[in-house]
Design a protein around this motif. Sequence first.
Motif, mmCIF file in Angstrom:
data_model
loop_
_atom_site.group_PDB
_atom_site.id
_atom_site.type_symbol
_atom_site.label_atom_id
_atom_site.label_comp_id
_atom_site.label_asym_id
_atom_site.label_seq_id
_atom_site.Cartn_x
_atom_site.Cartn_y
_atom_site.Cartn_z
ATOM 1 N N GLU A 1 29.716 47.494 48.894
ATOM 2 C CA GLU A 1 29.871 48.129 50.012
ATOM 3 C C GLU A 1 31.349 49.212 49.570
ATOM 4 N N HIS A 2 32.224 48.855 48.880
ATOM 5 C CA HIS A 2 33.246 49.735 48.712
ATOM 6 C C HIS A 2 33.672 50.511 47.300
ATOM 7 N N GLY A 3 32.810 49.915 46.317
ATOM 8 C CA GLY A 3 32.870 50.636 45.086
ATOM 9 C C GLY A 3 33.358 50.165 44.129
ATOM 10 N N ASP A 4 33.741 50.573 42.905
ATOM 11 C CA ASP A 4 34.186 49.951 41.787
ATOM 12 C C ASP A 4 35.755 50.025 41.788
ATOM 13 N N TYR A 5 36.481 49.039 40.846
ATOM 14 C CA TYR A 5 37.787 48.956 41.099
ATOM 15 C C TYR A 5 38.052 48.560 39.523
ATOM 16 N N THR A 6 39.305 48.810 38.898
ATOM 17 C CA THR A 6 39.721 48.661 37.606
ATOM 18 C C THR A 6 41.310 48.388 37.944
ATOM 19 N N SER A 7 41.721 47.096 37.521
ATOM 20 C CA SER A 7 43.140 46.703 37.408
ATOM 21 C C SER A 7 43.665 46.611 36.406
ATOM 22 N N TYR A 8 45.087 46.834 35.987
ATOM 23 C CA TYR A 8 45.741 46.912 34.925
ATOM 24 C C TYR A 8 46.188 45.224 35.049
ATOM 25 N N LEU A 9 46.063 44.525 33.959
ATOM 26 C CA LEU A 9 46.555 43.120 33.889
ATOM 27 C C LEU A 9 47.777 42.914 32.938
ATOM 28 N N TRP A 10 47.583 43.468 31.873
ATOM 29 C CA TRP A 10 48.364 42.985 30.615
ATOM 30 C C TRP A 10 48.763 43.960 29.732
ATOM 31 N N PRO A 11 49.831 44.422 29.250
ATOM 32 C CA PRO A 11 50.077 45.464 28.336
ATOM 33 C C PRO A 11 49.590 45.119 26.792
ATOM 34 N N ASP A 12 49.561 43.966 26.472
ATOM 35 C CA ASP A 12 49.290 43.649 25.065
ATOM 36 C C ASP A 12 48.192 42.550 24.911
ATOM 37 N N ILE A 13 47.115 42.860 24.054
ATOM 38 C CA ILE A 13 45.821 41.885 24.053
ATOM 39 C C ILE A 13 46.225 40.856 23.431
ATOM 40 N N GLU A 14 47.071 40.784 22.353
ATOM 41 C CA GLU A 14 47.506 39.486 21.550
ATOM 42 C C GLU A 14 48.216 38.717 22.503
ATOM 43 N N HIS A 15 49.193 39.178 23.231
ATOM 44 C CA HIS A 15 49.892 38.258 24.084
ATOM 45 C C HIS A 15 49.311 37.767 25.340
ATOM 46 N N TYR A 16 48.388 38.554 25.668
ATOM 47 C CA TYR A 16 47.245 38.210 26.853
ATOM 48 C C TYR A 16 46.312 36.903 26.322
ATOM 49 N N MET A 17 46.142 37.087 25.061
ATOM 50 C CA MET A 17 45.174 35.937 24.518
ATOM 51 C C MET A 17 45.960 34.820 24.182
ATOM 52 N N TRP A 18 47.128 34.968 23.789
ATOM 53 C CA TRP A 18 48.096 33.643 23.712
ATOM 54 C C TRP A 18 48.220 32.809 24.939
ATOM 55 N N MET A 19 48.527 33.917 26.051
ATOM 56 C CA MET A 19 48.925 33.276 27.355
ATOM 57 C C MET A 19 47.407 32.572 27.940
ATOM 58 N N ARG A 20 46.500 33.332 27.992
ATOM 59 C CA ARG A 20 45.151 32.729 28.287
ATOM 60 C C ARG A 20 45.168 31.343 27.769
ATOM 61 N N ASP A 21 45.167 30.920 26.532
ATOM 62 C CA ASP A 21 44.830 29.748 25.792
ATOM 63 C C ASP A 21 46.125 28.846 25.963
ATOM 64 N N PHE A 22 47.205 29.284 26.390
ATOM 65 C CA PHE A 22 48.415 28.366 26.495
ATOM 66 C C PHE A 22 48.048 27.340 27.737
ATOM 67 N N LYS A 23 48.379 25.988 27.385
ATOM 68 C CA LYS A 23 48.129 24.994 28.366
ATOM 69 C C LYS A 23 49.331 24.482 29.158
ATOM 70 N N ILE A 24 49.361 25.121 30.323
ATOM 71 C CA ILE A 24 50.348 24.521 31.442
ATOM 72 C C ILE A 24 50.205 22.938 31.944
ATOM 73 N N PRO A 25 51.008 21.963 31.817
ATOM 74 C CA PRO A 25 50.497 20.684 32.424
ATOM 75 C C PRO A 25 50.334 20.949 33.906
ATOM 76 N N ALA A 26 49.321 20.505 34.290
ATOM 77 C CA ALA A 26 48.750 20.330 35.472
ATOM 78 C C ALA A 26 49.642 19.459 36.525
ATOM 79 N N ILE A 27 50.037 20.077 37.522
ATOM 80 C CA ILE A 27 50.713 19.145 38.747
ATOM 81 C C ILE A 27 50.106 19.672 39.832
ATOM 82 N N PRO A 28 49.104 18.728 40.411
ATOM 83 C CA PRO A 28 48.687 19.036 41.782
ATOM 84 C C PRO A 28 49.580 19.351 42.705
ATOM 85 N N PRO A 29 49.373 20.114 43.729
ATOM 86 C CA PRO A 29 50.049 20.223 44.961
ATOM 87 C C PRO A 29 50.215 18.930 45.571
ATOM 88 N N HIS A 30 51.318 18.506 46.336
ATOM 89 C CA HIS A 30 51.620 17.545 47.133
ATOM 90 C C HIS A 30 50.613 17.154 48.326
#
Length: 98
Positions: free
Chosen positions: A44-73
């Motif tokens: 209905e509203h068309g195409d959108y492109t959003s900037y996410l991260w300035p550096d692909i290598e850092h993005y890939m590192w962050m994407r694969d980084f495992k943060i411990p899961a602490i579910p909401p209370h």
Amino acid sequence: MEKLLKDGSIIDHTKSVCPICLKVLPAEIFVQEKAVYMKKSCPEHGDYTSYLWPDIEHYMWMRDFKIPAIPPHSPTPIKDGCPSDCGLCQAHLRHPTL
């Protein structure tokens, strides 16, 4: 890593929302000029492109980084899924952090 990825290479698929109607849409995460972007299309509203991260290598590192899961209370029950149920529903693996 970045030398292996050409401009336009899709590195991930996800879901996002239309910024106008908030309809949940499929989205692609892709590389452009060593940076990371997301593209999505609302019928209905068309195409959108959003900037996410300035550096692909850092993005890939962050994407694969495992943060411990602490579910909401106090999670709310899942009824329609994200983003409709948010507040923090049972689908969230972590509570909000800064």
